[in-house]
Motif scaffolding. Structure first.
Motif, PDB file in Angstrom:
ATOM      1  N   THR A  73       0.842  -1.201   0.000  1.00 39.61           N
ATOM      2  CA  THR A  73       0.000   0.000   0.000  1.00 39.61           C
ATOM      3  C   THR A  73       0.879   1.253   0.000  1.00 39.61           C
ATOM      4  OG1 THR A  73      -0.257  -0.263   2.428  1.00 39.61           O
ATOM      5  CG2 THR A  73      -1.990  -1.156   1.025  1.00 39.61           C
ATOM      6  N   LYS A  74       1.178   1.784   1.167  1.00 38.70           N
ATOM      7  CA  LYS A  74       1.867   3.078   1.202  1.00 38.70           C
ATOM      8  C   LYS A  74       3.293   2.995   0.662  1.00 38.70           C
ATOM      9  CE  LYS A  74       3.638   3.031   5.988  1.00 38.70           C
ATOM     10  NZ  LYS A  74       3.712   3.807   7.248  1.00 38.70           N
ATOM     11  N   ASN A  75       4.023   1.904   0.925  1.00 41.70           N
ATOM     12  CA  ASN A  75       5.396   1.799   0.422  1.00 41.70           C
ATOM     13  C   ASN A  75       5.416   1.748  -1.099  1.00 41.70           C
ATOM     14  OD1 ASN A  75       6.027   1.612   3.120  1.00 41.70           O
ATOM     15  ND2 ASN A  75       7.154  -0.310   2.957  1.00 41.70           N
ATOM     16  N   ALA A  76       4.538   0.917  -1.664  1.00 42.06           N
ATOM     17  CA  ALA A  76       4.485   0.786  -3.121  1.00 42.06           C
ATOM     18  C   ALA A  76       4.137   2.124  -3.769  1.00 42.06           C
ATOM     19  CB  ALA A  76       3.469  -0.283  -3.516  1.00 42.06           C
ATOM     20  N   ALA A  77       3.197   2.836  -3.180  1.00 40.18           N
ATOM     21  CA  ALA A  77       2.811   4.146  -3.720  1.00 40.18           C
ATOM     22  C   ALA A  77       3.960   5.137  -3.635  1.00 40.18           C
ATOM     23  CB  ALA A  77       1.590   4.681  -2.973  1.00 40.18           C
ATOM     24  N   GLU A  78       4.708   5.101  -2.537  1.00 37.10           N
ATOM     25  CA  GLU A  78       5.856   5.996  -2.392  1.00 37.10           C
ATOM     26  C   GLU A  78       6.911   5.694  -3.454  1.00 37.10           C
ATOM     27  OE1 GLU A  78       9.493   7.000   0.733  1.00 37.10           O
ATOM     28  OE2 GLU A  78       7.761   5.870   1.454  1.00 37.10           O
ATOM     29  N   LEU A  79       7.193   4.423  -3.676  1.00 37.13           N
ATOM     30  CA  LEU A  79       8.179   4.041  -4.692  1.00 37.13           C
ATOM     31  C   LEU A  79       7.786   4.569  -6.066  1.00 37.13           C
ATOM     32  CD1 LEU A  79      10.544   2.457  -5.943  1.00 37.13           C
ATOM     33  CD2 LEU A  79       9.077   0.415  -5.891  1.00 37.13           C
ATOM     34  N   LEU A  80       6.513   4.460  -6.400  1.00 40.28           N
ATOM     35  CA  LEU A  80       6.046   4.873  -7.724  1.00 40.28           C
ATOM     36  C   LEU A  80       5.770   6.372  -7.827  1.00 40.28           C
ATOM     37  CD1 LEU A  80       3.616   1.965  -8.717  1.00 40.28           C
ATOM     38  CD2 LEU A  80       6.105   2.092  -8.885  1.00 40.28           C
ATOM     39  N   HIS A  81       5.952   7.090  -6.717  1.00 38.13           N
ATOM     40  CA  HIS A  81       5.705   8.534  -6.675  1.00 38.13           C
ATOM     41  C   HIS A  81       4.238   8.874  -6.965  1.00 38.13           C
ATOM     42  CE1 HIS A  81      10.238   9.315  -7.748  1.00 38.13           C
ATOM     43  NE2 HIS A  81      10.077   8.679  -6.604  1.00 38.13           N
ATOM     44  N   ILE A  82       3.346   8.002  -6.487  1.00 27.38           N
ATOM     45  CA  ILE A  82       1.911   8.252  -6.655  1.00 27.38           C
ATOM     46  C   ILE A  82       1.212   8.372  -5.305  1.00 27.38           C
ATOM     47  CG2 ILE A  82       1.792   7.131  -8.920  1.00 27.38           C
ATOM     48  CD1 ILE A  82       0.653   4.631  -7.479  1.00 27.38           C
ATOM     49  N   ASP A  83       2.002   8.549  -4.231  1.00 27.20           N
ATOM     50  CA  ASP A  83       1.452   8.489  -2.880  1.00 27.20           C
ATOM     51  C   ASP A  83       0.581   9.685  -2.515  1.00 27.20           C
ATOM     52  OD1 ASP A  83       4.239   9.352  -3.190  1.00 27.20           O
ATOM     53  OD2 ASP A  83       4.142   9.937  -1.092  1.00 27.20           O
ATOM     54  N   LYS A  84       0.553  10.717  -3.346  1.00 31.19           N
ATOM     55  CA  LYS A  84      -0.365  11.826  -3.069  1.00 31.19           C
ATOM     56  C   LYS A  84      -1.810  11.466  -3.393  1.00 31.19           C
ATOM     57  CE  LYS A  84       2.918  15.647  -3.576  1.00 31.19           C
ATOM     58  NZ  LYS A  84       3.248  16.898  -4.317  1.00 31.19           N
ATOM     59  N   GLU A  85      -1.993  10.415  -4.206  1.00 28.11           N
ATOM     60  CA  GLU A  85      -3.352  10.048  -4.617  1.00 28.11           C
ATOM     61  C   GLU A  85      -3.684   8.576  -4.401  1.00 28.11           C
ATOM     62  OE1 GLU A  85      -4.740  13.023  -8.063  1.00 28.11           O
ATOM     63  OE2 GLU A  85      -3.206  11.607  -8.731  1.00 28.11           O
TER      64      GLU A  85
END
Length: 399
Positions: A346-358
């Motif tokens: 969830t949050k780690n994967a989103a951070e890696l992909l630079h999509i964690d704002k959404e």
């Protein structure tokens, strides 16, 4: 117009806790969460009672190959039509399993890039794609095999010098890649090399990172052997994929740099378990020889606190897209806690992909991508394996 989801237990992907009696308001036009909370709430608009079940963010799988059929294992002499058909079928399986966003890590004919563009144009919806297009490989390396029916087109860009690499990254950028996939070492599925072969030089890796990062692209490195992993970490890649022989030295370096590790344990697990008599002997031999060490080194990285991102290498032999959630169980088997495994997806994967704002968590301003489970995933990681789970994409129920 808004929808209200009420009466559920929430794992929001941010805190390692379940919040009971939760509710969530979703804007139907944007598909984003506008309000979220718990306790009694006056509802205006459509109310969807989730009947006391467990809600968590949709899974983000950062390592897939949507072109691949895990049962036929056919990679060569494909047509672009075959690749596109298989990709669309696999995307549907991913969504049903609870995966609402992927990064594809190598696709023939750049089909992942083309499908991502169609998604952005609203032609079709479902699991969203961050595309890499064709990977970067040395001649004769892990990404060098014939992909096309013409017998000439190769799967990867063949990069045998820093100049080759710079041009290939720019070409990928030109056509719409958002991630650059580097084949830094040999691998299990390539016949001519060994897992510990170094297949791109440190200088070539550095050029790839420099070019990609200057254009807001991320960089992932297929890296299994110790020396190749070391080079990729030194080069500054965003994520090490597989990391089979990651050393203690590189664990410390990854911690210092914030480098992510995507273990893809299931990709190694399925080959010896299901492949006897069905796969080439070299695949079975390589997978069997290194699996214990592989799992041990991933456990060491997790214990040390390396940031873990969730990926499965889906599409490799007997590694089905519907089986994505088994990777969570495998992560816990080598030492991850349930919350570490869930945060990876969830949050780690989103951070890696630079999509964690959404994406990556259920919070105000983020997309309402979520799954609904019968049991508590923090208590039992196998809860996410539920086959008949409900899956919502931007607030709309898909399964």
């Amino acid at each position: 117009m808004t929808k209200f989801y009420t009466n559920f237990n929430l794992f929001n992907g941010v805190e390692a806790e379940i919040v009971s009696d939760s509710w969530m308001e979703v804007d139907e036009e944007s598909g984003k969460v506008t309000r979220i909370g718990h306790g009694t709430k006056k509802v205006s608009g459509e109310n969807i009672d989730l009947k006391g079940k467990y809600v968590m963010p949709g899974l983000i799988n950062v390592h897939t190959h949507i072109m691949m059929n895990p049962l036929t294992n056919k990679l060569e002499y494909l047509s672009e039509t075959e690749v596109a058909y298989q990709a669309l079928k696999n995307l549907k399986e991913l969504l049903k399993s609870g995966v609402t966003y992927i990064r594809d890590c190598g696709c023939a004919f750049d089909v992942d890039i083309k499908l991502a563009k169609l998604q952005n144009e609203g032609v079709f919806d479902g699991t969203e794609i961050m595309p890499s297009g064709r990977p970067m490989s040395m001649t004769g390396g892990h990404g060098d095999f014939v992909e096309g029916w013409d017998g000439e087109t190769t799967w990867g860009y063949l990069t045998d010098s820093p100049d080759d690499m710079r041009k290939a990254v720019r070409q990928a950028f030109k056509i719409g890649a958002k991630n650059i996939k580097l084949m830094a070492t040999g691998g299990v599925m390539s016949a001519t090399d060994q897992i510990d072969d170094i297949e791109l030089s440190l200088e070539e890796l550095k050029i790839a990172v420099e070019e990609a990062h200057s254009k807001h692209m991320t960089v992932s490195a297929h890296a299994e052997g110790e020396k190749g992993i070391h080079n990729a970490v030194l080069a500054g890649v965003d994520s090490i994929e597989h990391g089979s022989y990651v050393s203690d030295e590189d664990i410390e370096l990854m911690l210092a740099q914030g480098t992510f590790l995507t273990p893809t344990l299931i990709a190694a697990y399925t080959i010896p378990k299901y492949g006897k008599g069905k796969l080439p002997q070299y695949m079975l031999d390589k997978a069997s020889a290194f699996m214990d060490k592989y799992f041990e080194r991933i456990g060491a990285a997790i214990k040390a606190g390396v940031k873990i991102s969730f990926g499965t290498d889906a599409g490799t032999p007997f590694n089905g897209f519907k089986d994505t959630t088994f990777e969570l169980e495998l992560l816990t088997s080598v030492g991850a806690s349930n919350e570490q495994a869930l945060f990876a997806a969830t949050k780690n994967a989103a951070e890696l992909l630079h999509i964690d704002k959404e994406y990556g968590s259920l919070e105000v301003g983020k997309y309402a991508d979520f799954i609904v489970l019968d049991a508590d995933p923090l208590e039992n990681i196998k809860a996410v394996q539920q086959e008949d789970k409900s899956v919502y994409k931007k607030g709309i129920k898909k399964f």
